[in-house]
Design a protein around this motif. Structure first.
Motif, PDB file in Angstrom:
ATOM      1  N   LEU A 191       0.825  -1.207   0.000  1.00 44.30           N
ATOM      2  CA  LEU A 191       0.000   0.000   0.000  1.00 44.30           C
ATOM      3  C   LEU A 191       0.866   1.265   0.000  1.00 44.30           C
ATOM      4  N   LEU A 192       1.917   1.263   0.806  1.00 49.51           N
ATOM      5  CA  LEU A 192       2.810   2.419   0.856  1.00 49.51           C
ATOM      6  C   LEU A 192       3.547   2.599  -0.474  1.00 49.51           C
ATOM      7  N   LYS A 193       3.861   1.500  -1.117  1.00 53.60           N
ATOM      8  CA  LYS A 193       4.531   1.567  -2.420  1.00 53.60           C
ATOM      9  C   LYS A 193       3.607   2.200  -3.461  1.00 53.60           C
ATOM     10  N   ARG A 194       2.320   1.837  -3.445  1.00 58.02           N
ATOM     11  CA  ARG A 194       1.365   2.409  -4.392  1.00 58.02           C
ATOM     12  C   ARG A 194       1.213   3.912  -4.201  1.00 58.02           C
ATOM     13  N   LEU A 195       1.394   4.364  -2.970  1.00 53.87           N
ATOM     14  CA  LEU A 195       1.321   5.798  -2.666  1.00 53.87           C
ATOM     15  C   LEU A 195       2.674   6.499  -2.871  1.00 53.87           C
ATOM     16  N   HIS A 196       3.684   5.759  -3.300  1.00 47.07           N
ATOM     17  CA  HIS A 196       5.033   6.295  -3.528  1.00 47.07           C
ATOM     18  C   HIS A 196       5.617   6.903  -2.252  1.00 47.07           C
ATOM     19  N   LEU A 197       5.354   6.247  -1.127  1.00 48.68           N
ATOM     20  CA  LEU A 197       5.902   6.696   0.150  1.00 48.68           C
ATOM     21  C   LEU A 197       7.125   5.844   0.475  1.00 48.68           C
ATOM     22  N   ALA A 198       8.203   6.101  -0.232  1.00 47.39           N
ATOM     23  CA  ALA A 198       9.394   5.249  -0.120  1.00 47.39           C
ATOM     24  C   ALA A 198       9.992   5.299   1.275  1.00 47.39           C
ATOM     25  N   ASN A 199      10.122   6.496   1.851  1.00 45.74           N
ATOM     26  CA  ASN A 199      10.729   6.588   3.182  1.00 45.74           C
ATOM     27  C   ASN A 199       9.825   5.988   4.249  1.00 45.74           C
ATOM     28  N   ALA A 200       8.500   6.135   4.111  1.00 43.56           N
ATOM     29  CA  ALA A 200       7.567   5.533   5.072  1.00 43.56           C
ATOM     30  C   ALA A 200       7.690   4.009   5.061  1.00 43.56           C
ATOM     31  N   ARG A 201       7.917   3.437   3.876  1.00 44.95           N
ATOM     32  CA  ARG A 201       8.091   1.978   3.797  1.00 44.95           C
ATOM     33  C   ARG A 201       9.320   1.538   4.575  1.00 44.95           C
ATOM     34  N   ARG A 202      10.371   2.357   4.569  1.00 44.34           N
ATOM     35  CA  ARG A 202      11.595   1.981   5.284  1.00 44.34           C
ATOM     36  C   ARG A 202      11.484   2.241   6.785  1.00 44.34           C
ATOM     37  N   ALA A 203      10.709   3.260   7.187  1.00 43.03           N
ATOM     38  CA  ALA A 203      10.754   3.718   8.581  1.00 43.03           C
ATOM     39  C   ALA A 203       9.596   3.247   9.443  1.00 43.03           C
ATOM     40  N   TRP A 204       8.500   2.763   8.877  1.00 40.27           N
ATOM     41  CA  TRP A 204       7.304   2.564   9.685  1.00 40.27           C
ATOM     42  C   TRP A 204       7.480   1.502  10.760  1.00 40.27           C
ATOM     43  N   ARG A 205       8.262   0.447  10.503  1.00 39.12           N
ATOM     44  CA  ARG A 205       8.442  -0.609  11.514  1.00 39.12           C
ATOM     45  C   ARG A 205       9.135  -0.069  12.759  1.00 39.12           C
ATOM     46  N   ASP A 206      10.215   0.699  12.578  1.00 38.87           N
ATOM     47  CA  ASP A 206      10.911   1.282  13.723  1.00 38.87           C
ATOM     48  C   ASP A 206      10.023   2.278  14.459  1.00 38.87           C
ATOM     49  N   GLU A 259       8.680  11.522   5.966  1.00 37.24           N
ATOM     50  CA  GLU A 259       8.528  11.363   4.518  1.00 37.24           C
ATOM     51  C   GLU A 259       8.813  12.684   3.802  1.00 37.24           C
ATOM     52  N   ILE A 260       8.292  13.776   4.340  1.00 37.72           N
ATOM     53  CA  ILE A 260       8.506  15.084   3.706  1.00 37.72           C
ATOM     54  C   ILE A 260       9.984  15.473   3.757  1.00 37.72           C
ATOM     55  N   ALA A 261      10.642  15.253   4.888  1.00 35.06           N
ATOM     56  CA  ALA A 261      12.065  15.595   5.020  1.00 35.06           C
ATOM     57  C   ALA A 261      12.913  14.782   4.047  1.00 35.06           C
ATOM     58  N   HIS A 262      12.576  13.511   3.905  1.00 34.21           N
ATOM     59  CA  HIS A 262      13.325  12.665   2.968  1.00 34.21           C
ATOM     60  C   HIS A 262      13.123  13.124   1.532  1.00 34.21           C
ATOM     61  N   ARG A 263      11.912  13.479   1.175  1.00 31.91           N
ATOM     62  CA  ARG A 263      11.654  13.957  -0.188  1.00 31.91           C
ATOM     63  C   ARG A 263      12.392  15.261  -0.459  1.00 31.91           C
ATOM     64  N   GLN A 264      12.446  16.123   0.553  1.00 30.30           N
ATOM     65  CA  GLN A 264      13.162  17.376   0.392  1.00 30.30           C
ATOM     66  C   GLN A 264      14.645  17.123   0.161  1.00 30.30           C
ATOM     67  N   GLN A 265      15.237  16.239   0.934  1.00 26.34           N
ATOM     68  CA  GLN A 265      16.657  15.913   0.764  1.00 26.34           C
ATOM     69  C   GLN A 265      16.919  15.278  -0.589  1.00 26.34           C
ATOM     70  N   THR A 266      16.029  14.407  -1.014  1.00 29.10           N
ATOM     71  CA  THR A 266      16.198  13.757  -2.311  1.00 29.10           C
ATOM     72  C   THR A 266      16.088  14.764  -3.444  1.00 29.10           C
ATOM     73  N   ARG A 267      15.133  15.676  -3.328  1.00 26.81           N
ATOM     74  CA  ARG A 267      14.960  16.690  -4.368  1.00 26.81           C
ATOM     75  C   ARG A 267      16.178  17.597  -4.447  1.00 26.81           C
ATOM     76  N   ILE A 268      16.698  18.030  -3.305  1.00 25.46           N
ATOM     77  CA  ILE A 268      17.873  18.896  -3.299  1.00 25.46           C
ATOM     78  C   ILE A 268      19.070  18.188  -3.920  1.00 25.46           C
ATOM     79  N   ALA A 269      19.289  16.934  -3.548  1.00 24.66           N
ATOM     80  CA  ALA A 269      20.409  16.183  -4.119  1.00 24.66           C
ATOM     81  C   ALA A 269      20.268  16.043  -5.632  1.00 24.66           C
ATOM     82  N   ARG A 270      19.057  15.808  -6.102  1.00 27.30           N
ATOM     83  CA  ARG A 270      18.828  15.673  -7.545  1.00 27.30           C
ATOM     84  C   ARG A 270      19.049  16.998  -8.258  1.00 27.30           C
ATOM     85  N   MET A 271      18.566  18.102  -7.673  1.00 22.14           N
ATOM     86  CA  MET A 271      18.735  19.407  -8.293  1.00 22.14           C
ATOM     87  C   MET A 271      20.204  19.857  -8.299  1.00 22.14           C
TER      88      MET A 271
END
Length: 318
Positions: free
Chosen positions: A13-28, A51-63
């Protein structure tokens, strides 16, 4: 109400929503929430914030990768104490989002080693942090690329690459020799960005009055500068070089100060003169007639000759 989902199903479900960081962090996060007795709301807030912080870091690194910076420097890395000719307050507007939204421009002028490229990269990086994109290019690269694109029939595509970014950094105007169509190519970029109110940053070691000579066209150079400064300004860097500060000199290319002769005990001349040919001549110089090219030195002086040394070979006074 109980929803019975396996970990695999929740991951899907998290993958379908493109919540990549949530998939990695939710268990912890679930374990921490159970241990510390978080509320459902606190758990959800933390999961979304991560999730928002991870997306921001990923976007900055890509830019940053797309910007093609020669190095990554921030405004916090700049030593304003060493470069006293510029203050952080002078850069305040360039570090805000208004610099991009209002299409402002900035020219950083100064001798090599004054931190011009550092500041240009830092401002462009702040632009990326503010949510915009940027592109870094040297003037030589841009001026070489556009004529080649014109000859191959893809000038429109090449221009779009330089016109599209929210901020364009053009580095080192005046450092190298350009072709005769340099002004024409640069004008295309500056004019298109000016019409679309896109921000620009330039670094140069030449005064604006010399851009005509550098670009081989006084009229086009004037038109370029005119468009840049309509919504821009120029900051001049005249402090010491940051590359040679370890040598303790302000300008390694400046003429050296004249070296004064040694002064001992306040005397304006050395106390002990070095022996010279005039003081203790070993040979006498004879003027030859015009046309005589034989050696100007005669035989060694003999005893009794005028000007012979006052001591014999054994150091006994004569």
């Amino acid at each position: 109400m109980t929803i019975d989902l396996s970990d695999v199903q929740l991951d899907a479900l998290l993958k379908r929503l493109h919540l990549a960081n949530a998939r990695r962090a939710w268990r912890d996060l679930v374990q921490r929430a159970e241990r510390d007795e978080w509320s459902y709301r606190d758990f959800l807030v933390l999961l979304v914030s991560e999730e928002i912080a991870h997306r921001q870091q990923t976007r900055i690194a890509r830019m940053v990768r797309r910007a093609r910076f020669p190095f990554l420097k921030t405004i916090d890395d700049f030593n304003f104490m060493y470069q006293s000719t510029i203050r952080l307050s002078l850069l305040g507007s360039a570090l805000s989002a208004d610099f991009v939204t209002e299409g402002r421009c900035l020219i950083l002028r100064g001798k090599p080693g004054r931190g011009k490229t550092h500041l240009a990269v830092a401002i462009a990086y702040r632009t990326i942090q503010n949510g915009f994109d940027a592109l870094f290019v040297t003037a030589a690269e841009l001026i070489d690329d556009l004529p080649a694109a014109f000859r191959s029939g893809r000038l429109a595509d090449a221009l779009a690459r330089y016109v599209h970014p929210a901020v364009l950094v053009i580095d080192e105007i005046g450092y190298l020799t350009y072709g005769t169509d340099a002004a024409n190519m640069l004008f295309h970029v500056v004019n298109d960005r000016h019409r679309k109110k896109r921000a620009m940053i330039f670094t140069t070691n030449k005064p604006l009055t010399a851009w005509g000579r550098v670009l081989h066209d006084e009229d086009l150079a004037h038109a370029i500068v005119d468009r840049i400064l309509e919504r821009g300004r120029m900051l001049t860097r005249d402090g010491p070089s940051m590359r040679t500060k370890h040598l303790g000199i302000e300008d390694a290319t400046a003429p050296e100060a004249p070296v004064s002769s040694a002064i001992i005990s306040g005397s304006d001349r050395p106390e002990f003169l070095e022996p010279t040919l005039s003081a203790f001549p070993k040979y006498r110089t004879i003027r030859r007639p015009v046309g005589d090219h034989s050696s100007a030195l005669t035989r060694p002086l003999q005893l009794g000759d005028p000007g012979q040394p006052p001591f014999s070979k054994r150091g006994i006074p004569r």
